[in-house]
Design a protein around this motif. Structure first.
Motif, PDB file in Angstrom:
ATOM      1  N   TRP A  23      81.524 -15.749   8.889  1.00 20.30           N
ATOM      2  CA  TRP A  23      80.977 -17.092   8.751  1.00 20.30           C
ATOM      3  C   TRP A  23      81.512 -17.982   9.863  1.00 20.30           C
ATOM      4  O   TRP A  23      80.873 -18.975  10.216  1.00 20.30           O
ATOM      5  N   LEU A  24      82.696 -17.648  10.383  1.00 23.58           N
ATOM      6  CA  LEU A  24      83.327 -18.411  11.443  1.00 23.58           C
ATOM      7  C   LEU A  24      83.708 -17.486  12.593  1.00 23.58           C
ATOM      8  O   LEU A  24      84.075 -16.328  12.363  1.00 23.58           O
ATOM      9  N   SER A  25      83.641 -18.006  13.811  1.00 23.97           N
ATOM     10  CA  SER A  25      84.177 -17.279  14.959  1.00 23.97           C
ATOM     11  C   SER A  25      85.684 -17.484  14.980  1.00 23.97           C
ATOM     12  O   SER A  25      86.249 -18.206  14.140  1.00 23.97           O
ATOM     13  N   ARG A  81      77.174 -18.191  12.511  1.00 28.01           N
ATOM     14  CA  ARG A  81      78.620 -18.005  12.653  1.00 28.01           C
ATOM     15  C   ARG A  81      79.172 -19.185  13.441  1.00 28.01           C
ATOM     16  O   ARG A  81      79.078 -19.238  14.660  1.00 28.01           O
ATOM     17  N   ARG A  82      79.773 -20.135  12.747  1.00 28.82           N
ATOM     18  CA  ARG A  82      80.161 -21.407  13.356  1.00 28.82           C
ATOM     19  C   ARG A  82      81.354 -21.256  14.285  1.00 28.82           C
ATOM     20  O   ARG A  82      82.336 -20.606  13.946  1.00 28.82           O
ATOM     21  N   ASP A  83      81.287 -21.913  15.439  1.00 27.99           N
ATOM     22  CA  ASP A  83      82.417 -21.959  16.352  1.00 27.99           C
ATOM     23  C   ASP A  83      83.149 -23.287  16.179  1.00 27.99           C
ATOM     24  O   ASP A  83      82.788 -24.110  15.324  1.00 27.99           O
ATOM     25  N   ALA A  84      84.183 -23.520  16.989  1.00 27.90           N
ATOM     26  CA  ALA A  84      84.978 -24.735  16.853  1.00 27.90           C
ATOM     27  C   ALA A  84      84.131 -25.989  17.072  1.00 27.90           C
ATOM     28  O   ALA A  84      84.331 -27.013  16.399  1.00 27.90           O
ATOM     29  N   GLY A  85      83.185 -25.911  18.010  1.00 26.37           N
ATOM     30  CA  GLY A  85      82.324 -27.056  18.272  1.00 26.37           C
ATOM     31  C   GLY A  85      81.524 -27.452  17.049  1.00 26.37           C
ATOM     32  O   GLY A  85      81.411 -28.640  16.715  1.00 26.37           O
TER      33      GLY A  85
END
Length: 278
Positions: A23-25, A81-85
């Motif tokens: 779900w997250l990078s 898949r969400r990144d920090a941005g």
């Protein structure tokens, strides 16, 4: 100090699980762990709970009919898949509001926060659920038929999903406020008015969330930077498509999807504050 430790442990565990489930990078997991720690340490269950509710609900919806959505994601700048941005675009403003409330407690911080979280939830639900609609979306500007997932597109299914997501945040804010004894009641409005303020949170979430969500669609249709694939001719958000560089089509070069999300969140929060003052 204990609240910060609890927040760090809980946020770290959730971020690690989200990374494992893709779900997250990697960068997104680090950002989420930091953000979650601040939400709980500087805030309470209200702030932390709404953040987690938004993240988990959006991540679960993103997995619905994943193969079809993966094809759509090839045309757009961000994936499920969400990144920090993406993490900071969706939760960064809420973190600032949380810190502001910790320094100067006032119900305005909470109202704005509910509007912000309702906006990002409504937008996520509208995108994830609306992209599964059998009917193509239409431009928020002129009603022209667009491809599924296109920026600036709206649909009946997506709008209903946005309303449900925004209302869910408002209801959860009301429940978390009562459960945690949130500082709405201990603020300058007084105990009686504070209870009334809490009771209005579901409506605040619905109105602020829908306002921010439609603002996102408007910005996406007007000023968000878009490109055109020189191979297949599609209008996309990415600088590369079909393994070839794309050409600039429209919008402001700096107005990326993350910035649009951030601006629409601000609008949702402002609408929530206007509701408080009116």
């Amino acid at each position: 100090m204990l609240d910060w430790l609890i927040g760090a442990v809980c946020a770290g565990l959730i971020a690690a699980l989200a990374y494992k489930k893709q779900w997250l990078s990697g960068s997104g997991a680090y950002a989420a762990a930091i953000m979650g720690t601040i939400y709980y340490g500087a805030g309470n269950l209200l702030w932390f709970g709404l953040l987690i509710l938004f993240f988990i609900s959006g991540s679960l919806l993103s997995k619905m009919k994943g193969e079809r959505k993966r094809k759509l994601e090839q045309d757009y700048a961000k994936t499920s898949r969400r990144d920090a941005g993406q993490v900071f675009a969706n939760g960064g403003l809420g973190m600032i509001l949380c810190l502001g409330h910790a320094v100067i407690p006032h119900p305005a911080w909470i109202y704005a926060f509910v509007g912000v979280m309702a906006t990002v939830t409504a937008d996520t639900w509208a995108t994830e659920w609306g992209s599964l609609s059998r009917k193509p979306p239409r431009s928020v500007l002129n009603g022209r038929v667009l491809e599924p997932g296109a920026s600036g597109g709206v649909s009946v299914r997506g709008t209903v999903a946005a309303a449900i997501g925004a209302l869910m945040i408002g209801l959860a804010a009301w429940a978390f406020s009562l459960w945690s004894g949130a500082s709405i009641e201990s603020s300058s409005v007084g105990a009686k008015d504070g209870i009334l303020t809490i009771g209005l949170l579901p409506l605040v979430g619905l109105i602020g969330g829908l306002a921010g969500c439609f603002a996102d669609s408007f910005l996406g249709a007007t000023v968000q930077v878009m490109y055109q694939c020189e191979v297949c001719g599609k209008v996309v958000e990415t600088k590369v498509h079909c393994n070839r560089p794309t050409s600039y089509l429209r919008g402001w070069s700096w107005m990326t999807n993350d910035i649009v999300n951030g601006l629409s969140s601000i609008i949702g929060g402002v609408v929530a504050l206007i509701f408080l003052w009116v």
